[in-house]
Enzyme design. Structure first.
Site, PDB file in Angstrom:
ATOM      1  N   HIS A   1       1.514   1.350  -6.719  1.00 39.90           N
ATOM      2  CA  HIS A   1       2.958   1.097  -6.648  1.00 39.90           C
ATOM      3  C   HIS A   1       3.223  -0.052  -5.684  1.00 39.90           C
ATOM      4  O   HIS A   1       2.312  -0.566  -5.042  1.00 39.90           O
ATOM      5  CB  HIS A   1       3.729   2.354  -6.226  1.00 39.90           C
ATOM      6  CG  HIS A   1       3.500   2.774  -4.814  1.00 39.90           C
ATOM      7  ND1 HIS A   1       4.364   3.615  -4.139  1.00 39.90           N
ATOM      8  CD2 HIS A   1       2.527   2.477  -3.915  1.00 39.90           C
ATOM      9  CE1 HIS A   1       3.925   3.831  -2.906  1.00 39.90           C
ATOM     10  NE2 HIS A   1       2.815   3.147  -2.752  1.00 39.90           N
TER      11      HIS A   1
ATOM     12  N   SER B   1      -1.845   4.455  -3.809  1.00 36.51           N
ATOM     13  CA  SER B   1      -1.278   3.450  -2.960  1.00 36.51           C
ATOM     14  C   SER B   1      -2.369   2.614  -2.289  1.00 36.51           C
ATOM     15  O   SER B   1      -3.238   2.069  -2.947  1.00 36.51           O
ATOM     16  CB  SER B   1      -0.378   4.157  -1.944  1.00 36.51           C
ATOM     17  OG  SER B   1       0.494   3.274  -1.319  1.00 36.51           O
TER      18      SER B   1
END
Length: 222
Positions: free
Chosen positions: A97, A74
């Protein structure tokens, strides 16, 4: 050489991983800078401030090396992109993501929140594209899918430079506590999820930030 550990949640002031703590440490010096990363991600705006601080130092002529010791997921993967050299341990993982957020209001406000998330996603896509040379369209597909990379896969896609041999993470992260949708079924993830000697914190509450992946502040979590 100045070495800074990002072992934990990006933006967490309890562990001194917030921008207010890290940016002065990053900016204080003119020697080589080394960032060591083992993180499930965190707050987008905090991570962007840290990323931009590293970029400023690189522009000053400091050599910046980012080491992915265990996990760069992330927002932590975005910080890693700031390195002139990005060295990933042989058994480490990277995950990218879309940013997350929490919104509670009428339909118009929910649409505005979605638009803000798209703008934040596009910023992240620009950073990944600058490092990898991949198109925005292909990167968006990878973010939509919550894509996990081994070191070899990250190298193939140009997210990193070399792979370090026989390196292991010195701190385990309970990745399952963060609600990722597609945690790969691999021995490494099992180790990261279960071998921690302390209980990992739950995913940061949305109220700590609101925009992107956060929930109440204009920053979001990633």
């Amino acid at each position: 050489m100045t070495e800074i550990l990002i072992y934990g949640i990006v933006g967490d002031s309890w562990d001194g991983l917030d921008a207010n703590t890290l940016v002065p440490l990053i900016s204080d010096g003119d020697d080589d800078l080394s960032l060591r990363i083992n993180s499930p991600g965190g707050y987008v705006m905090e991570g962007l401030a840290i990323f931009n601080a590293v970029i400023r130092e690189k522009k000053k002529g400091r050599k910046v090396t980012c080491h992915i010791d265990g996990l760069a997921a992330s927002m932590a993967s975005i910080i890693a992109m700031a390195g002139e050299e990005i060295i990933m341990a042989d058994y480490a993982l990277m995950m990218i993501h879309n940013p997350w957020d929490c919104a509670c209001d009428d339909a118009a406000e929910l649409r505005r929140a979605a638009d803000k998330l798209d703008r934040l996603r596009d910023q992240l896509v620009g950073i990944y594209a600058g490092r990898t040379g991949m198109s925005a369209e292909n990167l968006i597909l990878l973010l939509d899918a919550e894509t996990w990379f081994t070191a070899e896969q990250a190298l193939e896609q140009n997210f990193i430079t070399p792979i370090s041999e026989a390196a292991t993470a010195s701190a385990a992260i309970n990745v399952k506590a963060f609600g990722f949708r597609k945690i790969p079924d691999s021995p490494l993830v099992t180790t990261l999820a279960l071998a921690s000697t302390r209980t990992a914190p739950a995913a940061p509450p949305p109220q700590k930030e609101t925009t992107m992946p956060q929930g109440t502040q204009p920053g979001g979590e990633n």
